[in-house]
Design a protein around this motif. Structure first.
Motif, mmCIF file in Angstrom:
data_model
loop_
_atom_site.group_PDB
_atom_site.id
_atom_site.type_symbol
_atom_site.label_atom_id
_atom_site.label_comp_id
_atom_site.label_asym_id
_atom_site.label_seq_id
_atom_site.Cartn_x
_atom_site.Cartn_y
_atom_site.Cartn_z
ATOM 1 N N ASP A 1 -1.204 9.610 7.759
ATOM 2 C CA ASP A 1 -0.857 9.467 6.343
ATOM 3 C C ASP A 1 0.652 9.551 6.141
ATOM 4 N N GLN A 2 1.268 10.557 6.714
ATOM 5 C CA GLN A 2 2.706 10.744 6.512
ATOM 6 C C GLN A 2 3.525 9.642 7.175
ATOM 7 N N LEU A 3 3.100 9.175 8.342
ATOM 8 C CA LEU A 3 3.816 8.072 9.005
ATOM 9 C C LEU A 3 3.707 6.776 8.210
ATOM 10 N N THR A 4 2.529 6.489 7.676
ATOM 11 C CA THR A 4 2.386 5.254 6.896
ATOM 12 C C THR A 4 3.145 5.343 5.578
ATOM 13 N N LYS A 5 3.205 6.515 4.976
ATOM 14 C CA LYS A 5 4.002 6.673 3.752
ATOM 15 C C LYS A 5 5.488 6.520 4.065
ATOM 16 N N TRP A 6 5.918 7.067 5.190
ATOM 17 C CA TRP A 6 7.316 6.906 5.602
ATOM 18 C C TRP A 6 7.621 5.419 5.800
#
Length: 166
Positions: free
Chosen positions: A23-28
């Motif tokens: 989730d955090q990588l795709t948001k980044w």
């Protein structure tokens, strides 16, 4: 003679951690690659697009226009729900994946969006799906984890075989 404790389902929190990282990588990626208010980028034209938006509320922008108190309300709600679900996992046998996987997914989604609320005061959304000409609200990987986890809990409970009687 003491009986060995049965392993609980807290080991499924590795799935939670993996989904939070995803989730955090795709948001980044979305923050780096996309610009807000730009024309959606087609992935599957007519169906799936990348569209960068931000949400200060909850699902479907519920309470997004409030004065800011909703940030901490939803943060506390995410912590509370995650805690309750973690206790449920601790009381679930490790082999009961039909309960464990959905719970781990819901916890991941709640904590993934919590990270955004705490650090940015808004949740980053970037996945937009069209059903015919109807645009579904923009969402993210954490939202998918919550939705799929909740659906899994419901479906698995509906189709669960009856408990064996002693």
């Amino acid at each position: 003679m003491t009986e060995r404790p049965r392993p609980n389902a807290l080991a499924w929190l590795w799935l939670t951690l993996g989904l939070i990282v995803a989730d955090q990588l795709t948001k980044w990626w979305a923050l780096v690659a996309l610009q807000p208010a730009e024309t959606p980028h087609p992935v599957i034209p007519g169906f799936l697009y990348w569209t960068l938006t931000f949400n200060t509320g909850a699902a479907f922008s519920f309470l997004a226009d409030s004065a800011g108190w909703q940030r901490w309300f939803f943060a506390l709600l995410a912590v509370g729900i995650s805690g309750v679900l973690a206790v449920w996992l601790a009381r679930t046998p490790r082999g009961d994946w039909r309960t464990s996987v959905p719970l781990a997914m819901i916890i991941a989604g709640a904590l993934g969006n919590l990270i955004d609320r705490v650090y940015a005061a808004k949740v980053t959304d970037f996945i937009q799906v069209f059903l015919g000409s109807y645009p579904f609200p923009v969402f993210n990987v954490a939202d998918c984890a919550i939705s799929v986890g909740a659906a899994g809990l419901i479906l698995f409970s509906l189709f669960q075989s009856p408990a064996k009687k002693p």
